[in-house]
Design an enzyme around this catalytic site. Structure first.
Site, PDB file in Angstrom:
ATOM      1  N   LYS A  13      34.093  33.989  40.602  1.00  0.00           N
ATOM      2  CA  LYS A  13      34.934  34.005  41.817  1.00  0.00           C
ATOM      3  C   LYS A  13      34.633  35.253  42.658  1.00  0.00           C
ATOM      4  O   LYS A  13      34.421  35.164  43.859  1.00  0.00           O
ATOM      5  CB  LYS A  13      36.426  33.977  41.447  1.00  0.00           C
ATOM      6  CG  LYS A  13      36.852  32.753  40.664  1.00  0.00           C
ATOM      7  CD  LYS A  13      38.338  32.737  40.416  1.00  0.00           C
ATOM      8  CE  LYS A  13      38.825  33.867  39.525  1.00  0.00           C
ATOM      9  NZ  LYS A  13      38.263  33.846  38.156  1.00  0.00           N
TER      10      LYS A  13
ATOM     11  N   ARG B  88      48.073  32.182  40.700  1.00  0.00           N
ATOM     12  CA  ARG B  88      47.689  31.840  39.332  1.00  0.00           C
ATOM     13  C   ARG B  88      48.812  31.136  38.597  1.00  0.00           C
ATOM     14  O   ARG B  88      48.723  30.946  37.384  1.00  0.00           O
ATOM     15  CB  ARG B  88      47.364  33.122  38.568  1.00  0.00           C
ATOM     16  CG  ARG B  88      45.938  33.578  38.698  1.00  0.00           C
ATOM     17  CD  ARG B  88      45.863  34.969  38.100  1.00  0.00           C
ATOM     18  NE  ARG B  88      44.728  35.132  37.259  1.00  0.00           N
ATOM     19  CZ  ARG B  88      43.645  35.839  37.598  1.00  0.00           C
ATOM     20  NH1 ARG B  88      43.571  36.405  38.760  1.00  0.00           N
ATOM     21  NH2 ARG B  88      42.671  35.986  36.753  1.00  0.00           N
TER      22      ARG B  88
ATOM     23  N   ARG C  13      28.930  41.620  31.596  1.00  0.00           N
ATOM     24  CA  ARG C  13      29.298  42.079  32.937  1.00  0.00           C
ATOM     25  C   ARG C  13      29.513  43.597  32.924  1.00  0.00           C
ATOM     26  O   ARG C  13      30.041  44.155  31.969  1.00  0.00           O
ATOM     27  CB  ARG C  13      30.596  41.410  33.393  1.00  0.00           C
ATOM     28  CG  ARG C  13      31.114  41.986  34.706  1.00  0.00           C
ATOM     29  CD  ARG C  13      32.173  41.154  35.335  1.00  0.00           C
ATOM     30  NE  ARG C  13      33.389  41.078  34.544  1.00  0.00           N
ATOM     31  CZ  ARG C  13      34.470  40.402  34.926  1.00  0.00           C
ATOM     32  NH1 ARG C  13      34.456  39.726  36.058  1.00  0.00           N
ATOM     33  NH2 ARG C  13      35.537  40.368  34.164  1.00  0.00           N
TER      34      ARG C  13
ATOM     35  N   ARG D  93      34.802  46.350  31.531  1.00  0.00           N
ATOM     36  CA  ARG D  93      36.263  46.253  31.621  1.00  0.00           C
ATOM     37  C   ARG D  93      36.879  46.079  30.235  1.00  0.00           C
ATOM     38  O   ARG D  93      36.313  45.405  29.378  1.00  0.00           O
ATOM     39  CB  ARG D  93      36.643  45.047  32.505  1.00  0.00           C
ATOM     40  CG  ARG D  93      36.732  45.403  33.961  1.00  0.00           C
ATOM     41  CD  ARG D  93      36.878  44.241  34.889  1.00  0.00           C
ATOM     42  NE  ARG D  93      37.778  43.176  34.477  1.00  0.00           N
ATOM     43  CZ  ARG D  93      38.018  42.093  35.203  1.00  0.00           C
ATOM     44  NH1 ARG D  93      37.419  41.931  36.368  1.00  0.00           N
ATOM     45  NH2 ARG D  93      38.840  41.161  34.782  1.00  0.00           N
TER      46      ARG D  93
ATOM     47  N   ARG E  69      42.482  34.990  27.886  1.00  0.00           N
ATOM     48  CA  ARG E  69      42.539  34.787  29.349  1.00  0.00           C
ATOM     49  C   ARG E  69      42.248  33.324  29.689  1.00  0.00           C
ATOM     50  O   ARG E  69      42.858  32.752  30.587  1.00  0.00           O
ATOM     51  CB  ARG E  69      41.539  35.715  30.053  1.00  0.00           C
ATOM     52  CG  ARG E  69      42.013  37.166  30.109  1.00  0.00           C
ATOM     53  CD  ARG E  69      40.879  38.137  30.364  1.00  0.00           C
ATOM     54  NE  ARG E  69      40.222  37.972  31.640  1.00  0.00           N
ATOM     55  CZ  ARG E  69      39.010  38.450  31.912  1.00  0.00           C
ATOM     56  NH1 ARG E  69      38.335  39.124  30.999  1.00  0.00           N
ATOM     57  NH2 ARG E  69      38.479  38.268  33.100  1.00  0.00           N
TER      58      ARG E  69
HETATM   59  P1  AP5 Z   1      32.541  37.425  38.422  1.00  0.00           P
HETATM   60  O1  AP5 Z   1      32.122  37.115  39.820  1.00  0.00           O
HETATM   61  O2  AP5 Z   1      32.943  38.819  38.084  1.00  0.00           O
HETATM   62  O3  AP5 Z   1      33.631  36.364  37.917  1.00  0.00           O
HETATM   63  P2  AP5 Z   1      35.182  36.262  38.229  1.00  0.00           P
HETATM   64  O4  AP5 Z   1      35.509  34.814  38.205  1.00  0.00           O
HETATM   65  O5  AP5 Z   1      35.525  37.036  39.469  1.00  0.00           O
HETATM   66  O6  AP5 Z   1      35.739  36.974  36.927  1.00  0.00           O
HETATM   67  P3  AP5 Z   1      37.004  37.882  36.653  1.00  0.00           P
HETATM   68  O7  AP5 Z   1      36.933  38.256  35.186  1.00  0.00           O
HETATM   69  O8  AP5 Z   1      37.069  39.042  37.605  1.00  0.00           O
HETATM   70  O9  AP5 Z   1      38.155  36.899  36.896  1.00  0.00           O
HETATM   71  P4  AP5 Z   1      39.538  36.987  36.338  1.00  0.00           P
HETATM   72  O10 AP5 Z   1      40.179  35.933  37.153  1.00  0.00           O
HETATM   73  O11 AP5 Z   1      39.728  36.857  34.887  1.00  0.00           O
HETATM   74  O12 AP5 Z   1      39.901  38.520  36.564  1.00  0.00           O
HETATM   75  P5  AP5 Z   1      40.770  39.276  37.633  1.00  0.00           P
HETATM   76  O13 AP5 Z   1      40.139  40.561  37.911  1.00  0.00           O
HETATM   77  O14 AP5 Z   1      41.159  38.384  38.769  1.00  0.00           O
HETATM   78  O15 AP5 Z   1      31.312  36.967  37.482  1.00  0.00           O
HETATM   79  C1  AP5 Z   1      31.342  37.195  36.072  1.00  0.00           C
HETATM   80  C2  AP5 Z   1      29.947  37.703  35.600  1.00  0.00           C
HETATM   81  O16 AP5 Z   1      28.989  36.651  35.783  1.00  0.00           O
HETATM   82  C3  AP5 Z   1      29.416  38.918  36.412  1.00  0.00           C
HETATM   83  O17 AP5 Z   1      28.739  39.788  35.549  1.00  0.00           O
HETATM   84  C4  AP5 Z   1      28.456  38.288  37.433  1.00  0.00           C
HETATM   85  O18 AP5 Z   1      27.444  39.183  37.817  1.00  0.00           O
HETATM   86  C5  AP5 Z   1      27.918  37.088  36.627  1.00  0.00           C
HETATM   87  N1  AP5 Z   1      27.589  35.960  37.489  1.00  0.00           N
HETATM   88  C6  AP5 Z   1      28.356  35.477  38.514  1.00  0.00           C
HETATM   89  N2  AP5 Z   1      27.735  34.418  39.087  1.00  0.00           N
HETATM   90  C7  AP5 Z   1      26.573  34.238  38.396  1.00  0.00           C
HETATM   91  C8  AP5 Z   1      25.505  33.288  38.498  1.00  0.00           C
HETATM   92  N3  AP5 Z   1      25.508  32.332  39.427  1.00  0.00           N
HETATM   93  N4  AP5 Z   1      24.493  33.385  37.627  1.00  0.00           N
HETATM   94  C9  AP5 Z   1      24.480  34.342  36.662  1.00  0.00           C
HETATM   95  N5  AP5 Z   1      25.449  35.267  36.519  1.00  0.00           N
HETATM   96  C10 AP5 Z   1      26.481  35.212  37.370  1.00  0.00           C
HETATM   97  O19 AP5 Z   1      42.131  39.486  36.775  1.00  0.00           O
HETATM   98  C11 AP5 Z   1      42.159  40.385  35.681  1.00  0.00           C
HETATM   99  C12 AP5 Z   1      43.594  40.496  35.172  1.00  0.00           C
HETATM  100  O20 AP5 Z   1      44.451  40.982  36.234  1.00  0.00           O
HETATM  101  C13 AP5 Z   1      44.236  39.172  34.727  1.00  0.00           C
HETATM  102  O21 AP5 Z   1      43.907  38.833  33.396  1.00  0.00           O
HETATM  103  C14 AP5 Z   1      45.730  39.504  34.909  1.00  0.00           C
HETATM  104  O22 AP5 Z   1      46.218  40.303  33.845  1.00  0.00           O
HETATM  105  C15 AP5 Z   1      45.729  40.352  36.174  1.00  0.00           C
HETATM  106  N6  AP5 Z   1      45.893  39.536  37.390  1.00  0.00           N
HETATM  107  C16 AP5 Z   1      45.001  39.346  38.402  1.00  0.00           C
HETATM  108  N7  AP5 Z   1      45.488  38.518  39.334  1.00  0.00           N
HETATM  109  C17 AP5 Z   1      46.729  38.158  38.903  1.00  0.00           C
HETATM  110  C18 AP5 Z   1      47.723  37.282  39.408  1.00  0.00           C
HETATM  111  N8  AP5 Z   1      47.551  36.597  40.561  1.00  0.00           N
HETATM  112  N9  AP5 Z   1      48.870  37.143  38.684  1.00  0.00           N
HETATM  113  C19 AP5 Z   1      49.086  37.821  37.552  1.00  0.00           C
HETATM  114  N10 AP5 Z   1      48.173  38.645  36.995  1.00  0.00           N
HETATM  115  C20 AP5 Z   1      47.005  38.811  37.670  1.00  0.00           C
END
Ligand code: AP5
Length: 213
Positions: free
Chosen positions: A13, A88, A127, A160, A171
């Site tokens: 994402k 979410r 990552r 992370r 997760r």
């Molecule tokens: P990446 O682009 O980083 O993936 P992502 O979907 O953004 O992953 P996140 O782990 O950031 O999502 P998340 O939803 O769990 O975490 P968030 O920070 O929102 O890609 C992943 C890897 O793959 C990277 O290394 C990238 O380089 C690689 N990659 C990407 N595309 C590729 C491709 N095409 N080919 C090869 N490699 C590729 O949330 C973290 C925490 O915050 C949650 O667990 C929760 O505790 C809290 N939180 C956040 N938002 C909320 C909310 N709305 N409500 C409550 N708690 C929340």
């Protein structure tokens, strides 16, 4: 374009959000980055959020909804935005509807990234993230120019705390239980556009341009 980006943790994402932001010149609002900043700055919300994030649980809706409302009232989002990681839960989706109603605008797209759990676990374990600007790298598919240093801001890259296998699995469970049901809600409104998480990194920009163009 007023977009919500949905998909399991690690499906790509954040990577897509930044490409779409460059393509369409609209800001990205990432709740994960905003929460990590609050944790780093040890704010009142950050202190509460840290334990939830380390466990891979959702931070309470009340905190997240408040942070998003405050951000969405800033003028730079009025001409378009990409919401990455929000909503979410059904409560968060209700809150977003209220915010958009107050602003007199509607969502135009919900971009849903599809990727298997197996690939997600492999990707997240390799990552590396920038703790300063939120830029994301990968040890195989998206290396920084200089080892362990962020190309964008020069900070030291980190793994992370929630990118450990047991936490990733939790997760994914939380995603299936609380977030995935939103697909039906947005599907009923005809907003969902699917994108495969398997599209290779060097093809992603052209793929997204063709899909959303
Ligand atoms: P990446 O682009 O980083 O993936 P992502 O979907 O953004 O992953 P996140 O782990 O950031 O999502 P998340 O939803 O769990 O975490 P968030 O920070 O929102 O890609 C992943 C890897 O793959 C990277 O290394 C990238 O380089 C690689 N990659 C990407 N595309 C590729 C491709 N095409 N080919 C090869 N490699 C590729 O949330 C973290 C925490 O915050 C949650 O667990 C929760 O505790 C809290 N939180 C956040 N938002 C909320 C909310 N709305 N409500 C409550 N708690 C929340």
């Amino acid at each position: 374009m007023r977009m919500v980006l949905m998909g399991p943790p690690g499906s790509g994402k954040g990577t897509r959000a930044h490409i779409i932001s460059d393509l369409f010149d609209i800001p990205v609002v990432t709740t994960g980055d905003m929460l990590r900043e609050a944790v780093r700055d040890e704010t009142q919300y950050g202190k509460i959020a840290k334990d939830y994030m380390d466990r891979g649980d959702l931070v309470p809706d009340k905190i997240v909804n408040g942070i998003v409302r405050e951000r969405m009232m800033k003028p730079d989002v009025h001409d378009g935005f990409i919401l990455d990681g929000f909503p979410r839960s059904q409560t968060q989706a209700d809150a977003l509807d209220e915010i958009l109603d107050d602003l007199g605008i509607e969502l135009t797209h919900v971009l849903f990234v599809v990727l298997s759990d197996e690939v997600i676990i492999q990707r997240l374990s390799k990552r590396r993230s920038c703790p300063e600007c939120g830029a994301v790298y990968h040890l195989e598919s998206a290396l920084p120019k200089q080892k362990d240093i962020c190309d964008a801001c020069g900070a030291q890259l980190i793994q992370r705390d929630d990118d450990k296998e047991e936490v990733i699995k939790h997760r994914l469970e939380v995603y299936r239980e609380l977030t995935e049901p939103l697909l039906e809600r947005y599907g009923n409104r005809g907003l969902i556009v699917e994108t495969s998480g398997e599209v290779a990194m060097n093809e992603l920009k052209a793929h997204l341009k063709a899909l959303l163009g």
